[in-house]
Structures are given as structure tokens and as C-alpha cells.
Scaffold this motif. Sequence first.
Motif, PDB file in Angstrom:
ATOM      1  N   TYR A 190       0.791  -1.229   0.000  1.00  8.39           N
ATOM      2  CA  TYR A 190       0.000   0.000   0.000  1.00  8.39           C
ATOM      3  C   TYR A 190       0.825   1.281   0.000  1.00  8.39           C
ATOM      4  N   GLY A 191       2.151   1.169  -0.026  1.00 10.82           N
ATOM      5  CA  GLY A 191       2.983   2.364   0.131  1.00 10.82           C
ATOM      6  C   GLY A 191       2.860   3.377  -0.983  1.00 10.82           C
ATOM      7  N   GLY A 192       2.684   2.901  -2.228  1.00  8.14           N
ATOM      8  CA  GLY A 192       2.616   3.826  -3.346  1.00  8.14           C
ATOM      9  C   GLY A 192       3.908   4.610  -3.510  1.00  8.14           C
ATOM     10  N   PRO A 193       3.883   5.670  -4.288  1.00  9.98           N
ATOM     11  CA  PRO A 193       5.109   6.445  -4.527  1.00  9.98           C
ATOM     12  C   PRO A 193       5.651   7.149  -3.294  1.00  9.98           C
ATOM     13  N   SER A 194       4.798   7.413  -2.312  1.00 11.95           N
ATOM     14  CA  SER A 194       5.229   8.176  -1.136  1.00 11.95           C
ATOM     15  C   SER A 194       5.950   7.328  -0.096  1.00 11.95           C
ATOM     16  N   TYR A 195       5.575   6.027   0.026  1.00 18.93           N
ATOM     17  CA  TYR A 195       6.096   5.224   1.127  1.00 18.93           C
ATOM     18  C   TYR A 195       6.750   3.915   0.688  1.00 18.93           C
ATOM     19  N   SER A 196       6.680   3.585  -0.602  1.00 19.34           N
ATOM     20  CA  SER A 196       7.213   2.290  -1.043  1.00 19.34           C
ATOM     21  C   SER A 196       8.729   2.194  -0.870  1.00 19.34           C
ATOM     22  N   ASN A 197       9.444   3.329  -0.810  1.00 20.63           N
ATOM     23  CA  ASN A 197      10.895   3.221  -0.632  1.00 20.63           C
ATOM     24  C   ASN A 197      11.260   2.736   0.774  1.00 20.63           C
ATOM     25  N   TYR A 198      10.309   2.762   1.703  1.00 20.07           N
ATOM     26  CA  TYR A 198      10.583   2.205   3.028  1.00 20.07           C
ATOM     27  C   TYR A 198      10.600   0.675   3.021  1.00 20.07           C
ATOM     28  N   VAL A 199      10.177   0.080   1.908  1.00 23.77           N
ATOM     29  CA  VAL A 199      10.366  -1.363   1.736  1.00 23.77           C
ATOM     30  C   VAL A 199      11.855  -1.686   1.764  1.00 23.77           C
ATOM     31  N   PHE A 200      12.671  -0.851   1.129  1.00 22.51           N
ATOM     32  CA  PHE A 200      14.118  -1.078   1.102  1.00 22.51           C
ATOM     33  C   PHE A 200      14.701  -1.021   2.511  1.00 22.51           C
ATOM     34  N   VAL A 201      14.217  -0.072   3.318  1.00 23.81           N
ATOM     35  CA  VAL A 201      14.694   0.023   4.698  1.00 23.81           C
ATOM     36  C   VAL A 201      14.375  -1.266   5.446  1.00 23.81           C
ATOM     37  N   SER A 202      13.145  -1.749   5.280  1.00 25.28           N
ATOM     38  CA  SER A 202      12.719  -2.967   5.966  1.00 25.28           C
ATOM     39  C   SER A 202      13.537  -4.170   5.539  1.00 25.28           C
ATOM     40  N   VAL A 203      13.698  -4.348   4.231  1.00 19.77           N
ATOM     41  CA  VAL A 203      14.399  -5.519   3.713  1.00 19.77           C
ATOM     42  C   VAL A 203      15.880  -5.488   4.087  1.00 19.77           C
ATOM     43  N   CYS A 204      16.501  -4.302   4.007  1.00 19.18           N
ATOM     44  CA  CYS A 204      17.932  -4.202   4.350  1.00 19.18           C
ATOM     45  C   CYS A 204      18.166  -4.490   5.823  1.00 19.18           C
ATOM     46  N   LEU A 205      17.286  -3.996   6.684  1.00 18.30           N
ATOM     47  CA  LEU A 205      17.435  -4.274   8.113  1.00 18.30           C
ATOM     48  C   LEU A 205      17.210  -5.754   8.401  1.00 18.30           C
ATOM     49  N   MET A 206      16.211  -6.359   7.749  1.00 19.33           N
ATOM     50  CA  MET A 206      15.972  -7.787   7.933  1.00 19.33           C
ATOM     51  C   MET A 206      17.179  -8.605   7.483  1.00 19.33           C
ATOM     52  N   GLY A 207      17.759  -8.243   6.343  1.00 15.60           N
ATOM     53  CA  GLY A 207      18.920  -8.974   5.839  1.00 15.60           C
ATOM     54  C   GLY A 207      20.093  -8.897   6.796  1.00 15.60           C
ATOM     55  N   GLY A 208      20.344  -7.692   7.328  1.00 14.26           N
ATOM     56  CA  GLY A 208      21.437  -7.525   8.274  1.00 14.26           C
ATOM     57  C   GLY A 208      21.227  -8.346   9.542  1.00 14.26           C
ATOM     58  N   ILE A 209      19.983  -8.352  10.050  1.00 11.06           N
ATOM     59  CA  ILE A 209      19.710  -9.067  11.303  1.00 11.06           C
ATOM     60  C   ILE A 209      19.725 -10.580  11.099  1.00 11.06           C
ATOM     61  N   ILE A 210      19.237 -11.053   9.963  1.00  6.82           N
ATOM     62  CA  ILE A 210      19.259 -12.497   9.705  1.00  6.82           C
ATOM     63  C   ILE A 210      20.701 -13.008   9.693  1.00  6.82           C
ATOM     64  N   GLY A 211      21.583 -12.261   9.035  1.00  9.53           N
ATOM     65  CA  GLY A 211      22.999 -12.642   9.049  1.00  9.53           C
ATOM     66  C   GLY A 211      23.589 -12.585  10.450  1.00  9.53           C
ATOM     67  N   PHE A 212      23.151 -11.594  11.226  1.00 11.79           N
ATOM     68  CA  PHE A 212      23.636 -11.431  12.599  1.00 11.79           C
ATOM     69  C   PHE A 212      23.128 -12.551  13.507  1.00 11.79           C
ATOM     70  N   LEU A 213      21.857 -12.926  13.363  1.00 13.63           N
ATOM     71  CA  LEU A 213      21.271 -13.938  14.246  1.00 13.63           C
ATOM     72  C   LEU A 213      21.931 -15.301  14.089  1.00 13.63           C
ATOM     73  N   ARG A 214      22.544 -15.545  12.940  1.00 19.08           N
ATOM     74  CA  ARG A 214      23.260 -16.809  12.741  1.00 19.08           C
ATOM     75  C   ARG A 214      24.280 -17.031  13.853  1.00 19.08           C
ATOM     76  N   TYR A 215      24.834 -15.960  14.384  1.00 16.66           N
ATOM     77  CA  TYR A 215      25.860 -16.059  15.418  1.00 16.66           C
ATOM     78  C   TYR A 215      25.399 -15.510  16.773  1.00 16.66           C
ATOM     79  N   ASN A 216      24.129 -15.092  16.840  1.00 18.73           N
ATOM     80  CA  ASN A 216      23.650 -14.434  18.057  1.00 18.73           C
ATOM     81  C   ASN A 216      22.715 -15.304  18.888  1.00 18.73           C
ATOM     82  N   PHE A 217      22.195 -16.382  18.302  1.00 11.12           N
ATOM     83  CA  PHE A 217      21.347 -17.269  19.099  1.00 11.12           C
ATOM     84  C   PHE A 217      22.190 -18.007  20.131  1.00 11.12           C
ATOM     85  N   HIS A 218      21.518 -18.453  21.180  1.00  7.50           N
ATOM     86  CA  HIS A 218      22.189 -19.116  22.299  1.00  7.50           C
ATOM     87  C   HIS A 218      22.948 -20.369  21.818  1.00  7.50           C
TER      88      HIS A 218
END
Length: 295
Positions: free
Chosen positions: A120-148
Motif C-alpha cells: 500500500y505504500g505507493g510512490p510516497s512510502y514504497s521506498n521504506y520497503v528497502f529500509v525494511s528488507v535491508c534491516l531484515m537482511g542484516g539481522i538475519i545474518g547477525f542472528l546466525r551467530y547471536n542465538f544461544h
Amino acid sequence: MSALTIFANLENGIQQLLAGCIVLFFVGLKDDLVTISVMKKFIGQLLATGIVMIMADVRLTSFQGILGVHELPIGISYAFTFVVIVGITNAINLIDGLDGLAGSIVIIIVSTFGYYFVRYGGPSYSNYVFVSVCLMGGIIGFLRYNFHRASIFMGDTGSLVCGFIVSVLTIQFVEMGLKVGQPFASSAPSVAAGILFVPLFDTLRVFILRMLEGRSPFSPDKNHLHHRILAMGFQQIGTVTVLGLLNLLVILFVINFSTLGNTLLIVILVAFSLLLSVFLGVYRSRAAEKQRVAS
């Protein structure tokens, strides 16, 4: 941050979001290395918040009917936005108490926001998809070594940056409901509160309990949500799983019942929070009594 600068459209506040992240990264890094005072951390958060609020005009402009309030005067809008950004940033920071917990909760929150920015972001908010995906990618790589048992840790360096990004995504999600009208329209604030349920509930609960005991709300203790679940006999991974599932259940509830409106949804969330607090308090009292008898 590298992926964002390469692939994303940096308009609509993302450039300023990156600038705020750099500020908080170095504030968190110094705190992790040498420890800094709460006031210095607050000044860093104030600077980062000012960058996105004033330079990019990222702010909450309306209560969307909560308590009968709609459009906010400009001064109240800036003040409330500041409280929201600092509050959410510190809520994510405070929940970083177990291996993999903060990262797992942030992935759940950010992936939910990202989905609706895609749809639903349209032209005004769809670029925040990139923020979401980039943060998810960084955390997924991080969690590989961060779980107990973790070999690397988030620290304030990571949790402050993650919390700051989540706070800006929250504001844009709420504003998207106001301006785009989809998918939750005026119910976007209560839906956002549900998406952030676990960190918000944990932070408000420990702050209230500390103040009721006459202590500073920032004084450390073992009364966080994850501490109480560990005390029930869960292991670290089990505790992270329970809290992740709790957040997912609340998200599914607010999404499916968004038509109830802000007021009723917030009342339900508050009532559920009170019941959960009572349950945790009763269990803690029983556990303490058993320990006293055994000793």
C-alpha cells in the motif's frame, strides 16, 4: 546502510534516517566500549530524532480520532513524535536481554511493516520497503551467530540503531494509514501499537513497577518479561520463541480486528497487558514463596 545507499530511493526521509543511524551507531559504540551516562545517550537520541523530524519532516500529524483528537498542532506534533521515537528506540534497547531476542522481535516487527509498505505504500512510502528488507537482511545474518550460545552480541551499538529505524518505520506506517487510507485507515495507530506489543509492554511494565517501588525507571533489575519467563523454567531459546509467538499472536489479532477502531483496540491491548502483568506477578509471588519454604 551500504545496500540502502546503492539500491534505495533516498527521498521521503531515508537520507536523514541514515544520518540519524550514524549518530546513534557511534553513541552506542562508545557506550559499549567505555560506558557513557544516560544523559549523553539521551543527547545522541535527541540529535538523531531532530535530524529526521526537522530536516525530513518525519512526524505524527494526527491522533486519528483517539480520545476525539484528530490533527495535531505543530508544537504538539513535534513533541509527541520525539516521545515516540525516543520511547521505541529505548524499548528495543531494553528488550535486548537474551541471545537472539531483540533481533527476532525486530525481524517480526520490520517484516510486518515492510509487507504493508509493499502492498500500500505507493510512490510516497514504497521506498521504506528497502529500509525494511535491508534491516531484515542484516539481522538475519547477525542472528546466525547471536542465538544461544551467542558468539557476537548486539549491544547498544545495534539495539539503538535498530530501535531508531523501527521508530521511523512506525511513524511512516501510521502516516501511511492517514494519507493513503489503506489498509487500516484511521486504525493504523492501534495496529502499530499491536505490532510493537512485546517491547512496548515490557518497557512500560518495568518502568511502572520501578516507579511504584520508589526507584528510578532506568535502574536495572531482573523484572523484564524475559526474566519472568526464564523464571518459569524455560530455556533461553524457549523464552525467545515464546515472546516471538506472543508478538505474532497480538499482530494477527490487531490486523484481523482493525475494524474495531482505535479506541476499542487500545482498550483490549491495555486489558490484555494488565492480565498478563497480573499473571506474571502471581507466578513470581508463588515462585518466591516456594523458594522461601524450601530454604
